[in-house]
Scaffold this active site. Structure first.
Site, PDB file in Angstrom:
ATOM      1  N   GLY A  15       0.700  -1.130   0.111  1.00  0.00           N
ATOM      2  CA  GLY A  15      -0.148  -0.265   0.086  1.00  0.00           C
ATOM      3  C   GLY A  15       0.879   1.224   0.126  1.00  0.00           C
ATOM      4  O   GLY A  15       1.948   1.372   0.534  1.00  0.00           O
ATOM      5  N   VAL A  27      17.113   8.172  -0.979  1.00  0.00           N
ATOM      6  CA  VAL A  27      17.660   6.890  -1.424  1.00  0.00           C
ATOM      7  C   VAL A  27      18.617   7.619  -2.924  1.00  0.00           C
ATOM      8  O   VAL A  27      19.660   7.202  -2.979  1.00  0.00           O
ATOM      9  CB  VAL A  27      16.960   5.872  -1.973  1.00  0.00           C
ATOM     10  CG1 VAL A  27      17.723   4.878  -2.828  1.00  0.00           C
ATOM     11  CG2 VAL A  27      16.602   5.183  -0.741  1.00  0.00           C
ATOM     12  N   ARG A  29      19.341  10.468  -4.043  1.00  0.00           N
ATOM     13  CA  ARG A  29      20.563  11.506  -3.965  1.00  0.00           C
ATOM     14  C   ARG A  29      21.581  11.179  -3.057  1.00  0.00           C
ATOM     15  O   ARG A  29      22.819  11.298  -3.513  1.00  0.00           O
ATOM     16  CB  ARG A  29      19.689  12.934  -3.087  1.00  0.00           C
ATOM     17  CG  ARG A  29      18.460  13.478  -3.810  1.00  0.00           C
ATOM     18  CD  ARG A  29      19.294  14.377  -4.917  1.00  0.00           C
ATOM     19  NE  ARG A  29      18.196  15.189  -5.883  1.00  0.00           N
ATOM     20  CZ  ARG A  29      17.462  16.149  -5.418  1.00  0.00           C
ATOM     21  NH1 ARG A  29      17.583  16.884  -4.203  1.00  0.00           N
ATOM     22  NH2 ARG A  29      16.689  16.604  -6.328  1.00  0.00           N
ATOM     23  N   ARG A  76       0.701  -5.291  -6.262  1.00  0.00           N
ATOM     24  CA  ARG A  76       1.006  -6.562  -5.475  1.00  0.00           C
ATOM     25  C   ARG A  76       1.678  -7.465  -6.762  1.00  0.00           C
ATOM     26  O   ARG A  76       1.469  -7.459  -7.791  1.00  0.00           O
ATOM     27  CB  ARG A  76      -0.366  -7.162  -5.005  1.00  0.00           C
ATOM     28  CG  ARG A  76      -1.383  -6.240  -4.356  1.00  0.00           C
ATOM     29  CD  ARG A  76      -0.792  -6.022  -2.822  1.00  0.00           C
ATOM     30  NE  ARG A  76      -1.676  -5.210  -2.151  1.00  0.00           N
ATOM     31  CZ  ARG A  76      -1.415  -4.649  -0.867  1.00  0.00           C
ATOM     32  NH1 ARG A  76      -0.058  -5.278  -0.633  1.00  0.00           N
ATOM     33  NH2 ARG A  76      -2.098  -4.000  -0.344  1.00  0.00           N
ATOM     34  N   GLY A 106       5.843  -2.628   3.625  1.00  0.00           N
ATOM     35  CA  GLY A 106       5.463  -3.259   4.805  1.00  0.00           C
ATOM     36  C   GLY A 106       6.111  -4.697   4.988  1.00  0.00           C
ATOM     37  O   GLY A 106       6.958  -5.077   4.217  1.00  0.00           O
ATOM     38  N   ASP A 107       5.630  -5.499   5.869  1.00  0.00           N
ATOM     39  CA  ASP A 107       6.103  -6.584   6.223  1.00  0.00           C
ATOM     40  C   ASP A 107       6.318  -7.708   5.039  1.00  0.00           C
ATOM     41  O   ASP A 107       7.040  -8.439   4.889  1.00  0.00           O
ATOM     42  CB  ASP A 107       5.025  -7.275   7.348  1.00  0.00           C
ATOM     43  CG  ASP A 107       5.517  -6.789   8.655  1.00  0.00           C
ATOM     44  OD1 ASP A 107       6.677  -6.340   9.074  1.00  0.00           O
ATOM     45  OD2 ASP A 107       4.906  -7.048   9.663  1.00  0.00           O
ATOM     46  N   SER A 109       6.362  -6.921   1.860  1.00  0.00           N
ATOM     47  CA  SER A 109       7.486  -6.333   1.083  1.00  0.00           C
ATOM     48  C   SER A 109       8.929  -6.946   1.777  1.00  0.00           C
ATOM     49  O   SER A 109       9.773  -7.204   1.100  1.00  0.00           O
ATOM     50  CB  SER A 109       7.559  -4.908   0.840  1.00  0.00           C
ATOM     51  OG  SER A 109       6.115  -4.337   0.428  1.00  0.00           O
ATOM     52  N   THR A 129       4.215   2.362   5.654  1.00  0.00           N
ATOM     53  CA  THR A 129       2.816   1.934   5.646  1.00  0.00           C
ATOM     54  C   THR A 129       2.265   2.924   6.805  1.00  0.00           C
ATOM     55  O   THR A 129       2.540   3.204   7.789  1.00  0.00           O
ATOM     56  CB  THR A 129       2.705   0.562   6.189  1.00  0.00           C
ATOM     57  OG1 THR A 129       1.287   0.133   6.757  1.00  0.00           O
ATOM     58  CG2 THR A 129       3.485   0.269   7.512  1.00  0.00           C
ATOM     59  N   ASP A 131      -0.301   2.379   8.737  1.00  0.00           N
ATOM     60  CA  ASP A 131      -1.078   1.857   9.770  1.00  0.00           C
ATOM     61  C   ASP A 131       0.069   1.952  10.998  1.00  0.00           C
ATOM     62  O   ASP A 131      -0.428   1.388  12.204  1.00  0.00           O
ATOM     63  CB  ASP A 131      -1.478   0.306   9.443  1.00  0.00           C
ATOM     64  CG  ASP A 131      -2.335   0.127   8.584  1.00  0.00           C
ATOM     65  OD1 ASP A 131      -3.142   1.209   8.472  1.00  0.00           O
ATOM     66  OD2 ASP A 131      -2.970  -0.906   8.311  1.00  0.00           O
ATOM     67  N   ASP A 133       2.199  -0.461  11.608  1.00  0.00           N
ATOM     68  CA  ASP A 133       2.180  -1.809  12.297  1.00  0.00           C
ATOM     69  C   ASP A 133       3.122  -2.859  11.979  1.00  0.00           C
ATOM     70  O   ASP A 133       3.042  -4.085  12.058  1.00  0.00           O
ATOM     71  CB  ASP A 133       0.872  -2.516  11.735  1.00  0.00           C
ATOM     72  CG  ASP A 133       0.845  -2.643   9.957  1.00  0.00           C
ATOM     73  OD1 ASP A 133       1.824  -2.235   9.524  1.00  0.00           O
ATOM     74  OD2 ASP A 133      -0.105  -3.406   9.562  1.00  0.00           O
ATOM     75  N   ARG A 166     -25.871  14.387  17.150  1.00  0.00           N
ATOM     76  CA  ARG A 166     -25.829  13.031  16.560  1.00  0.00           C
ATOM     77  C   ARG A 166     -24.750  12.216  17.204  1.00  0.00           C
ATOM     78  O   ARG A 166     -23.785  12.879  17.835  1.00  0.00           O
ATOM     79  CB  ARG A 166     -25.669  12.889  15.205  1.00  0.00           C
ATOM     80  CG  ARG A 166     -26.723  13.171  14.253  1.00  0.00           C
ATOM     81  CD  ARG A 166     -26.408  13.134  12.627  1.00  0.00           C
ATOM     82  NE  ARG A 166     -27.324  13.399  11.863  1.00  0.00           N
ATOM     83  CZ  ARG A 166     -27.229  13.980  10.817  1.00  0.00           C
ATOM     84  NH1 ARG A 166     -26.011  14.291  10.281  1.00  0.00           N
ATOM     85  NH2 ARG A 166     -28.315  14.270  10.148  1.00  0.00           N
ATOM     86  N   ARG A 175      -6.143  -2.299   9.539  1.00  0.00           N
ATOM     87  CA  ARG A 175      -6.505  -3.708   9.467  1.00  0.00           C
ATOM     88  C   ARG A 175      -6.377  -4.591  10.726  1.00  0.00           C
ATOM     89  O   ARG A 175      -7.263  -5.408  11.052  1.00  0.00           O
ATOM     90  CB  ARG A 175      -6.105  -4.159   8.087  1.00  0.00           C
ATOM     91  CG  ARG A 175      -7.009  -5.472   7.518  1.00  0.00           C
ATOM     92  CD  ARG A 175      -6.266  -6.365   6.572  1.00  0.00           C
ATOM     93  NE  ARG A 175      -5.788  -5.230   5.542  1.00  0.00           N
ATOM     94  CZ  ARG A 175      -5.082  -5.440   4.350  1.00  0.00           C
ATOM     95  NH1 ARG A 175      -4.743  -6.800   4.163  1.00  0.00           N
ATOM     96  NH2 ARG A 175      -4.871  -4.611   3.504  1.00  0.00           N
ATOM     97  N   ARG A 247     -24.792   7.990  12.818  1.00  0.00           N
ATOM     98  CA  ARG A 247     -24.499   7.464  11.539  1.00  0.00           C
ATOM     99  C   ARG A 247     -23.102   7.103  11.569  1.00  0.00           C
ATOM    100  O   ARG A 247     -22.231   7.268  12.357  1.00  0.00           O
ATOM    101  CB  ARG A 247     -24.408   9.130  10.825  1.00  0.00           C
ATOM    102  CG  ARG A 247     -25.712   9.912  10.735  1.00  0.00           C
ATOM    103  CD  ARG A 247     -26.649   8.984   9.826  1.00  0.00           C
ATOM    104  NE  ARG A 247     -27.989   9.735   9.699  1.00  0.00           N
ATOM    105  CZ  ARG A 247     -28.053  10.970   8.950  1.00  0.00           C
ATOM    106  NH1 ARG A 247     -27.412  11.448   8.200  1.00  0.00           N
ATOM    107  NH2 ARG A 247     -29.291  11.438   8.882  1.00  0.00           N
ATOM    108  N   HIS A 253      -9.779   5.400   1.769  1.00  0.00           N
ATOM    109  CA  HIS A 253      -8.414   5.406   1.273  1.00  0.00           C
ATOM    110  C   HIS A 253      -8.128   7.108   1.288  1.00  0.00           C
ATOM    111  O   HIS A 253      -6.658   7.423   1.024  1.00  0.00           O
ATOM    112  CB  HIS A 253      -8.266   4.953  -0.202  1.00  0.00           C
ATOM    113  CG  HIS A 253      -8.255   3.553  -0.273  1.00  0.00           C
ATOM    114  ND1 HIS A 253      -9.328   2.710  -0.060  1.00  0.00           N
ATOM    115  CD2 HIS A 253      -7.038   2.720  -0.138  1.00  0.00           C
ATOM    116  CE1 HIS A 253      -8.884   1.401  -0.087  1.00  0.00           C
ATOM    117  NE2 HIS A 253      -7.502   1.383  -0.103  1.00  0.00           N
TER     118      HIS A 253
END
Length: 323
Positions: A15, A27, A29, A76, A106-107, A109, A129, A131, A133, A166, A175, A247, A253
């Site tokens: 992602g 990287v 430069r 992916r 992420g993991d 990758s 990432t 998240d 995580d 509300r 996730r 609500r 995204h």
């Protein structure tokens, strides 16, 4: 000390996250400053397997530090998960003269980077990432921007929730991790925060809303991490048992996009610099991370085996000050 590195590749995988472009820039430069040629690989491991590569120069990364997403694109790649795909990637690296690879993602990758390193292509992972995580680092590129985006969106939702008395149940990304939910929830003054790391009792949460309602509060914000889900059902239960119009909103995204914050730009630049410094020495099979305020690196296998704790104390603070 490994062999002399003359050419490195750089790719973004999984992602997208704000700040990836800042890492790519650092990287490129850093490598060029050290006399190392850089090959940009489009669309992650998929691009590596299909030869979607080009030589990058100083101007390739001009005016990208402020941009969200990734100029190298991402995708992916199921083929790369198979041993034959990794072997093919190794051969392409050799044929293309790529002596080492920087993988930003992420993991998943990082597992690909580990597999490629095991076949003799030194790889260094940079955690990107939203998240936050990844277990081997306190901080991942994109996390701060995503939190700020979530807070901005919830603040807007709060305006209309207050106008209509509300309860707004808002799903934020995460996730398998509730880090965005916890921090955005505190920053937004949420009444309740629901995360995948901790069990929650919907009836207890509704009782809390009722208690707070008796103190004169007439609008509420409930933040739910994506990994928990069912925001519509939660909103329905709250309305049915409290009488408060409720609500559900899924931010989705929008949290991945936008110009990265100062924190994301600076940390991405530090991590990109560190990754090239490792490859310059012929060191691979590492993952860059952050511990406190320091940029560090670990063996990828060690990093993948780590377990990231959830900040229960911060969660308790959030609960106690939302009365």
């Amino acid at each position: 000390m490994g062999k002399t590195v003359k050419t490195i590749g750089v790719l973004t995988s999984g992602g997208d996250a704000p700040g990836m472009n800042a890492a790519v820039r650092a990287v490129v430069r850093t490598a060029i400053f050290n006399g190392i040629k850089v090959i940009g690989i489009r669309r992650g491991y998929n691009g590596l397997l299909n030869g979607d590569m080009f030589e990058m120069n100083l101007r390739s990364v001009s005016d990208i530090i402020q941009r969200g997403g990734t100029i190298l694109y991402t995708a992916r790649c199921l083929e790369f998960k198979e041993p034959a795909g990794v072997e093919k990637a190794k051969n392409i690296c050799i044929e293309s003269g790529i002596d080492g690879l920087v993988v930003i993602g992420g993991d998943g990758s990082f597992r690909g980077a580990r597999d490629l390193s095991n076949l003799g292509i030194p790889c260094v992972g940079i955690p990107g990432t939203i998240d936050n995580d990844i277990s081997s680092t306190d901080y991942t590129i994109g996390y701060d921007t995503a939190m700020n985006t979530a807070v901005e969106m919830v603040d807007k939702i709060r305006d209309t929730a207050q106008s209509h008395d509300r309860c707004s149940v808002v799903e934020v990304m995460g996730r398998h991790a509730g880090h965005i939910a916890l921090n955005a929830g505190i920053a937004c003054g949420a009444t309740c925060i629901i995360v995948p790391e901790l069990p929650f009792d919907l009836d207890e949460m509704i009782m809390k809303i009722k208690r707070i309602q008796k103190t004169g509060k007439e609008h509420f914000i409930v933040i739910v991490a994506e990994g928990v889900g069912n925001v519509s059902k939660i909103a329905e239960e709250i309305e049915a048992k409290t009488g408060i119009e409720s609500r559900a909103t899924i931010l989705g995204h929008v949290q991945r996009g936008g110009s990265p914050t100062v924190r994301d730009r600076v940390i991405a630049s530090q991590m990109g610099y560190h990754a090239v410094s490792l490859l310059k020495q012929g060191i691979g099979n590492r993952v860059v991370g952050m511990r406190g305020n320091d940029i560090v690196d670990y063996d990828i296998n060690e990093g993948l085996a780590m377990v990231k704790p959830f900040d229960k104390q911060l969660y308790q603070i959030a609960d106690e000050i939302s009365i």
